[in-house]
Design a protein around this motif. Structure first.
Motif, PDB file in Angstrom:
ATOM      1  N   GLY A  53      15.670 -15.630 -52.700  1.00 36.79           N
ATOM      2  CA  GLY A  53      15.642 -16.236 -54.159  1.00 36.79           C
ATOM      3  C   GLY A  53      16.461 -17.395 -54.377  1.00 36.79           C
ATOM      4  N   VAL A  54      17.162 -17.871 -53.366  1.00 35.19           N
ATOM      5  CA  VAL A  54      17.948 -19.092 -53.666  1.00 35.19           C
ATOM      6  C   VAL A  54      17.683 -20.303 -52.944  1.00 35.19           C
ATOM      7  N   LEU A  55      16.364 -20.125 -52.295  1.00 34.77           N
ATOM      8  CA  LEU A  55      15.851 -21.131 -51.345  1.00 34.77           C
ATOM      9  C   LEU A  55      14.455 -21.563 -51.899  1.00 34.77           C
ATOM     10  N   THR A  56      14.198 -22.902 -52.085  1.00 31.27           N
ATOM     11  CA  THR A  56      12.843 -23.280 -52.371  1.00 31.27           C
ATOM     12  C   THR A  56      11.852 -23.116 -51.389  1.00 31.27           C
ATOM     13  N   GLU A  57      10.646 -22.841 -51.672  1.00 32.40           N
ATOM     14  CA  GLU A  57       9.619 -22.611 -50.595  1.00 32.40           C
ATOM     15  C   GLU A  57       9.690 -23.371 -49.367  1.00 32.40           C
ATOM     16  N   ASP A  58       9.834 -24.734 -49.702  1.00 31.76           N
ATOM     17  CA  ASP A  58       9.797 -25.795 -48.694  1.00 31.76           C
ATOM     18  C   ASP A  58      11.144 -26.173 -48.251  1.00 31.76           C
ATOM     19  N   ALA A  59      12.181 -25.435 -48.353  1.00 34.58           N
ATOM     20  CA  ALA A  59      13.572 -25.649 -47.969  1.00 34.58           C
ATOM     21  C   ALA A  59      13.658 -26.041 -46.435  1.00 34.58           C
ATOM     22  N   THR A  60      14.646 -26.851 -46.104  1.00 29.04           N
ATOM     23  CA  THR A  60      14.886 -27.316 -44.636  1.00 29.04           C
ATOM     24  C   THR A  60      16.248 -26.947 -44.396  1.00 29.04           C
ATOM     25  N   TRP A  61      16.930 -26.336 -43.200  1.00 30.31           N
ATOM     26  CA  TRP A  61      18.103 -26.244 -42.888  1.00 30.31           C
ATOM     27  C   TRP A  61      18.197 -27.395 -41.520  1.00 30.31           C
ATOM     28  N   THR A  62      19.339 -27.880 -41.421  1.00 29.85           N
ATOM     29  CA  THR A  62      19.685 -28.682 -40.385  1.00 29.85           C
ATOM     30  C   THR A  62      21.206 -28.488 -40.045  1.00 29.85           C
ATOM     31  N   PHE A  63      21.481 -28.486 -38.821  1.00 29.80           N
ATOM     32  CA  PHE A  63      22.843 -28.081 -38.398  1.00 29.80           C
ATOM     33  C   PHE A  63      23.384 -29.122 -37.426  1.00 29.80           C
ATOM     34  N   LYS A  64      24.664 -29.423 -37.276  1.00 27.93           N
ATOM     35  CA  LYS A  64      25.241 -30.460 -36.139  1.00 27.93           C
ATOM     36  C   LYS A  64      26.527 -29.528 -35.850  1.00 27.93           C
ATOM     37  N   PRO A  73      15.544 -29.496 -37.532  1.00 29.38           N
ATOM     38  CA  PRO A  73      15.644 -28.623 -39.023  1.00 29.38           C
ATOM     39  C   PRO A  73      14.706 -27.416 -38.768  1.00 29.38           C
ATOM     40  N   VAL A  74      15.107 -26.386 -39.490  1.00 29.29           N
ATOM     41  CA  VAL A  74      14.411 -25.190 -39.605  1.00 29.29           C
ATOM     42  C   VAL A  74      13.654 -25.428 -41.063  1.00 29.29           C
ATOM     43  N   ALA A  75      12.333 -25.590 -40.918  1.00 28.67           N
ATOM     44  CA  ALA A  75      11.581 -26.237 -42.110  1.00 28.67           C
ATOM     45  C   ALA A  75      11.028 -24.994 -42.784  1.00 28.67           C
ATOM     46  N   GLY A  76      10.896 -24.807 -44.140  1.00 28.58           N
ATOM     47  CA  GLY A  76      10.268 -23.658 -44.785  1.00 28.58           C
ATOM     48  C   GLY A  76      11.093 -22.489 -44.914  1.00 28.58           C
ATOM     49  N   ARG A  77      10.989 -21.818 -46.219  1.00 30.14           N
ATOM     50  CA  ARG A  77      11.822 -20.483 -46.621  1.00 30.14           C
ATOM     51  C   ARG A  77      11.487 -19.324 -45.437  1.00 30.14           C
ATOM     52  N   VAL A  78      10.176 -19.213 -45.094  1.00 31.63           N
ATOM     53  CA  VAL A  78       9.675 -18.219 -44.158  1.00 31.63           C
ATOM     54  C   VAL A  78      10.501 -18.248 -42.852  1.00 31.63           C
ATOM     55  N   ILE A 149      18.213 -24.051 -53.350  1.00 29.73           N
ATOM     56  CA  ILE A 149      18.647 -25.125 -52.339  1.00 29.73           C
ATOM     57  C   ILE A 149      17.155 -25.470 -51.710  1.00 29.73           C
ATOM     58  N   ALA A 150      17.105 -26.722 -51.619  1.00 27.10           N
ATOM     59  CA  ALA A 150      15.922 -27.265 -51.119  1.00 27.10           C
ATOM     60  C   ALA A 150      16.241 -27.910 -49.658  1.00 27.10           C
ATOM     61  N   ASP A 151      17.579 -28.512 -49.512  1.00 28.35           N
ATOM     62  CA  ASP A 151      17.906 -28.963 -48.103  1.00 28.35           C
ATOM     63  C   ASP A 151      19.475 -28.567 -48.120  1.00 28.35           C
ATOM     64  N   LEU A 152      19.652 -28.338 -46.748  1.00 29.12           N
ATOM     65  CA  LEU A 152      20.988 -28.021 -46.384  1.00 29.12           C
ATOM     66  C   LEU A 152      21.320 -28.823 -45.108  1.00 29.12           C
ATOM     67  N   PHE A 153      22.422 -29.169 -44.926  1.00 30.61           N
ATOM     68  CA  PHE A 153      22.851 -29.845 -43.844  1.00 30.61           C
ATOM     69  C   PHE A 153      24.467 -29.098 -43.663  1.00 30.61           C
ATOM     70  N   LEU A 154      24.530 -28.669 -42.476  1.00 37.64           N
ATOM     71  CA  LEU A 154      25.788 -28.040 -42.072  1.00 37.64           C
ATOM     72  C   LEU A 154      26.385 -28.506 -40.605  1.00 37.64           C
TER      73      LEU A 154
END
Length: 160
Positions: A53-64, A73-78, A149-154
């Protein structure tokens, strides 16, 4: 991989986000912060529905990790939900994602860019402690009356 990053390693990532105008009233800024808190609680409570519920459908996560190892990046809510589900399966402790020093870099009625520090704690084996520190850059979008959240970088300062 080293277990910790060199001092100041994250400044190149943070500096790449040029500050802009923050054109949100206090109520909307609070709503953005609530989206971030909902994200942290969803992770800590292993609540996939809340995370979804807090992510857009096309959200991306990237980590360093530790300033060296890239993940994503991990791409997409699914895909993100599956990534998180697998991470939870490996956890044997209770984690708490503490977001501190939240600062808006830019924001308007449709988008917000926010930085926050991470203080990740764990309660395992009868004791608790900090297992990682780092920083987030969140890009959020406002749609349907909600911030997501559409994009997240950690970037973490250490591996754990």
């Amino acid at each position: 991989m080293s277990t910790k990053a060199v001092a100041g390693w994250g400044s190149t990532y943070l500096a790449a986000i040029d500050p802009g105008e923050v054109a949100l009233d206090a109520g909307e800024q609070f709503a953005v912060r609530q989206a971030l808190v909902r994200y942290a609680f969803a992770l800590d409570q292993h609540d996939l529905a809340a995370l979804e519920g807090v992510l857009t459908e096309d959200a991306t996560w990237t980590f360093k990790i530790a300033g060296e190892t890239d993940l994503g990046p991990v791409a997409g809510r699914v895909a993100i939900l599956e990534f998180v589900r697998q991470a939870w399966d490996a956890e044997t402790d209770q984690r708490r994602h503490n977001l501190v020093n939240v600062v808006f870099r830019s924001a308007d009625s449709g988008r917000a860019v926010v930085h926050a520090y991470l203080l990740l704690t764990s309660n395992a084996g009868g004791g608790s402690g900090v297992i990682a520190t780092g920083f987030f850059t969140f890009r959020l979008e406002h749609a349907g009356g909600e911030w997501r959240i559409a994009d997240l970088f950690l970037g973490t300062d250490n591996a754990w």
